[in-house]
Design an enzyme around this catalytic site. Structure first.
Site, short mmCIF file in Angstrom:
data_model
loop_
_atom_site.label_atom_id
_atom_site.label_comp_id
_atom_site.label_asym_id
_atom_site.label_seq_id
_atom_site.Cartn_x
_atom_site.Cartn_y
_atom_site.Cartn_z
N ARG A 1 89.64 116.32 25.58
CA ARG A 1 89.11 115.16 26.29
C ARG A 1 87.77 114.68 25.71
NH1 ARG A 1 90.85 112.86 30.47
NH2 ARG A 1 88.77 112.18 31.09
N THR B 1 87.69 112.88 51.24
CA THR B 1 87.56 112.41 52.62
C THR B 1 88.90 112.59 53.31
OG1 THR B 1 85.93 110.77 51.89
CG2 THR B 1 86.87 110.51 54.10
N HIS C 1 85.79 109.17 36.07
CA HIS C 1 86.85 109.02 35.07
C HIS C 1 86.56 109.85 33.81
CE1 HIS C 1 90.44 107.48 33.49
NE2 HIS C 1 90.29 106.19 33.74
#
Length: 217
Positions: free
Chosen positions: A14, A170, A191
């Site tokens: 990544r 949440t 992200h």
């Protein structure tokens, strides 16, 4: 004391994605889903364990399975991974209509975690300070609960959030639909840390864990 392990950029798949979403297009995203908790809620009705604590533990369990949700930044701004992260969660003060944030060390054994976390709900239900235990540790992630209302969308608008790599969860009120019970869940993600694939996998892992409460509850 937990110490994060730096990531080797030369071997990190990544690397380019992280740099892109940290520097060129810094952004976060949110995903709101309904998680099937039919078996989980049925098991809780037969158990003295607290639903909220079980929800928090389940989230912490799946978060700790995946390094993309344990990312942090070193002092030099390079990515690193915590060996373990701990849940920080809200406790509502009904009299003042405010909440406090408390945290409990993650334990893979649900019973041990429940024994540590459940007393915090009673102990700090009347808390008048935001962090009655003091600030959470740096390797904490946040869980909030809105048990008064179900929702189909929830988004946090955070100013200057681009160094905050930990996910934010949440929880909403249970929804009955036919013979199923669903839990609204919103996940806020940086992200640079994780793509939609990773968040979808995390949620799928959570749903699978909650579908088999006999294995841990």
């Amino acid at each position: 004391m937990d110490v994060p392990t730096p990531i080797d950029p030369d071997t990190w798949p990544r690397r380019e994605h992280f740099a892109h979403y940290r520097r060129r297009v810094p952004c976060t995203y949110s995903m709101t889903v309904e998680v099937d908790v039919t078996a989980f809620t049925a098991a809780l009705r037969r158990s003295p364990r607290k639903s909220y604590v079980a929800q928090v533990w389940a989230l912490a369990t799946v978060v700790n399975r995946h390094e993309e949700f344990r990312l942090c930044l070193t002092e030099s701004g390079d990515p690193a991974v915590w060996p373990v992260v701990h849940p920080a969660f809200t406790v509502f003060n009904a009299e003042r209509e405010t909440f406090a944030c408390v945290w409990a060390p993650y334990d893979a054994d649900f019973g041990a975690f429940h024994d540590a976390a459940a007393p915090l709900l009673a102990e700090h239900a009347g808390a008048t300070s935001f962090f009655p235990q003091g600030p959470p540790p740096p390797n904490a992630f946040d869980v909030s609960s809105l048990p008064w209302r179900a929702f189909t969308g929830f988004n946090l608008n955070i100013r200057d959030p681009y160094d905050h790599l930990a996910p934010i969860f949440t929880l909403g009120r249970y929804v009955s639909r036919g013979d199923r019970v669903l839990l609204p869940l919103a996940v806020q993600v940086h992200h640079a840390a994780a793509d939609g694939f990773h968040t979808a996998r995390l949620i799928n892992d959570l749903e699978a864990l909650l579908a088999n409460p006999a294995d841990w509850l």
